[in-house]
Design an enzyme around this catalytic site. Structure first.
Site, short mmCIF file in Angstrom:
data_model
loop_
_atom_site.label_atom_id
_atom_site.label_comp_id
_atom_site.label_asym_id
_atom_site.label_seq_id
_atom_site.Cartn_x
_atom_site.Cartn_y
_atom_site.Cartn_z
N ASN A 74 0.86 -1.19 0.00
CA ASN A 74 0.00 0.00 0.00
C ASN A 74 0.89 1.23 0.00
O ASN A 74 2.12 1.13 -0.01
CB ASN A 74 -0.94 -0.03 1.21
CG ASN A 74 -0.17 -0.11 2.49
OD1 ASN A 74 0.57 0.81 2.84
ND2 ASN A 74 -0.31 -1.22 3.20
N LYS A 94 9.07 -17.04 -10.25
CA LYS A 94 8.29 -15.98 -10.89
C LYS A 94 7.16 -16.59 -11.73
O LYS A 94 7.41 -17.50 -12.52
CB LYS A 94 9.22 -15.12 -11.76
CG LYS A 94 8.52 -13.93 -12.33
CD LYS A 94 9.42 -13.12 -13.24
CE LYS A 94 8.60 -12.05 -13.94
NZ LYS A 94 9.25 -11.54 -15.12
N LYS A 153 -11.54 -3.64 17.79
CA LYS A 153 -10.15 -4.06 18.01
C LYS A 153 -9.77 -4.07 19.48
O LYS A 153 -8.74 -4.60 19.85
CB LYS A 153 -9.21 -3.16 17.23
CG LYS A 153 -9.52 -3.17 15.73
CD LYS A 153 -8.29 -2.97 14.90
CE LYS A 153 -8.64 -3.00 13.43
NZ LYS A 153 -7.51 -3.32 12.58
#
Ligand code: CTP
Length: 407
Positions: free
Chosen positions: A207, A285, A340
């Site tokens: 990200n 790969k 959480k």
């Protein structure tokens, strides 16, 4: 002004010790340099003494020096003994308590605090013998700064590079003033940066986190005197100087590093952990095949924040999470706090138009058991200072006995 006895060991990193002397002197410290025999192969006594503005001590049996000041005395007048670079051999001799040259004799003949900045080839650092010696030295109360990970003089890559002089100076200053700052004596764990979840050896899921907010938080905590363990994914921001830095790649590695770093008085989870990983990363790969897309099967990553917040035993007194949201920021973050089980959550709007993710500013809402508090948009380092201050107040108010639920 403090008096530092700087022992320069024989390693390629000895050249950095010249800069360390310069930085120590600039910061107002007095430096008495000692060189091992092999240090002289890397830097000259002349440059060392010129920078320190003092004579270099090299030999155990030096009649002039003995007449002026005995070697035992030499280590006792100092406020701190620093070994930089500390080679594998020097660490081994220290761990064994040998007194085979001036440097090791000084280290044995003192009850002054000692700090080492190890520097060696990565294989030597990772060797069980060195790790055993490191554990012994830590057990003896010796402070350790570094080593850092990076390219080595020998061309290999990994942990073993001596910390930069500025980081050693920061560690020295903290060691000299252990009782300063409202967070002195407190251990705070910070996670930061993204995680990389491998698909195959060349591709990964990640990200846009830069690690800037987490780094700023660690730096703010260090300024208040905390001992900080900084567990970071592959971030673009440079890790904070003076923290115990643990570099990881994946969420699973981050969880393991967090568990290894506990106990802590507080834990701040600023990392943007990838929620999913590829169930089985390929060892080779993946090749493109005409028309056929690779089917990636995903698995959920462990929620590190929820795990730590839910610990029945050894839970940090204060557990703080972040909530990166793009809509209904406060209501989503409030629900996230409850889900959480953390004490505080800092909610931020990471919609692309805010420019927050990867940017230098942040606009957060602090959500605690008492409600939501909007903070004005400010630099990430100002957010960090405010959070660190609040954390110090919360921990101070609890006198170390408050439970997470009370905060
Ligand atoms: N977090 C974590 N471990 C994970 C996921 C998140 O420790 N596997 C922590 C983050 O460091 C942050 C908080 O949980 O402090 C919330 O992260 P966020 O991405 O906003 O929440 P998610 O749990 O991923 O929920 P969602 O993506 O659905 O909003």
């Amino acid at each position: 002004m403090s008096h530092i006895l700087l022992i320069i060991g024989g390693g390629i990193a000895a050249y950095k010790s010249l800069d360390l002397i310069r930085q120590l002197s600039k910061a107002g410290h007095e430096v008495t340099p000692v060189m091992t025999k092999s240090a002289g192969e890397f830097v000259t006594p002349l440059s060392v003494s010129a920078l320190a503005g003092r004579k270099v001590h090299e030999a155990l049996f030096d009649l002039t020096a003995e007449a002026e000041m005995g070697h035992i005395q030499l280590s006792r007048v100092a406020d701190l003994l620093v070994v930089a670079p500390a080679t594998a051999d020097m660490m081994a001799r220290m761990a064994q308590g040998r007194a085979s040259d001036l440097a090791s004799t000084l280290l044995l003949a003192t009850d002054t605090p000692v700090m080492i900045a190890p520097a060696m080839n990565v294989r030597m650092w990772e060797h069980p013998a060195t790790q055993r010696n490191l554990a012994t030295l830590k057990g003896d109360g010796i402070m350790v700064v570094g080593p850092e990970e990076g390219e080595m003089a020998c061309g290999e890559y990994g942990p073993g590079r001596m910390s930069e002089p500025a980081a050693i100076l920061a560690a020295i200053e903290r060691a000299l003033r252990p009782d300063q700052g409202p967070l002195s004596g407190r251990h705070v764990l910070v996670t930061s940066g993204p995680t990389h979840e491998p698909i195959d050896p060349v591709r990964y899921i990640a990200n846009r986190s830069s690690g800037a907010q987490g780094t700023a938080i660690a730096e703010a905590l260090l300024r208040l005197g905390a001992r900080v363990t900084f567990v970071t994914g592959p971030a673009s921001a440079a890790p904070p100087m003076g923290a115990d830095v643990v570099k990881v790649e994946t969420a699973a590695e981050m969880l393991a590093a967090v568990e290894a770093a506990l106990p802590a008085d507080a834990a701040i989870f600023a990392a943007a952990v990838a929620d999913w990983r590829v169930e089985t990363a390929q060892a080779r790969k993946i090749k493109k095949q005409a028309g056929a897309l690779p089917g990636l099967s995903l698995a959920e990553n462990p929620d590190i924040l929820a795990r730590v917040a839910g610990m029945a035993v050894g839970r940090p007194e204060l557990v703080v999470g972040f909530a990166a949201e793009t809509d209904e920021v406060v209501s989503h973050a409030t629900a996230k706090r409850a889900r959480k089980g953390c004490d505080w959550i800092l909610a931020n709007d990471v919609s692309p138009e805010t420019g927050i993710m990867g940017g230098t500013e942040n606009a957060v809402t602090l959500i605690t058991g008492e409600g939501a508090e909007d903070w004005p948009r400010m630099s990430k380092s100002a957010v960090a200072d405010r959070l660190a201050q609040r954390l110090a107040e919360a921990l101070g108010a609890g006198d170390g006995t408050a439970s997470g639920g009370r905060i």
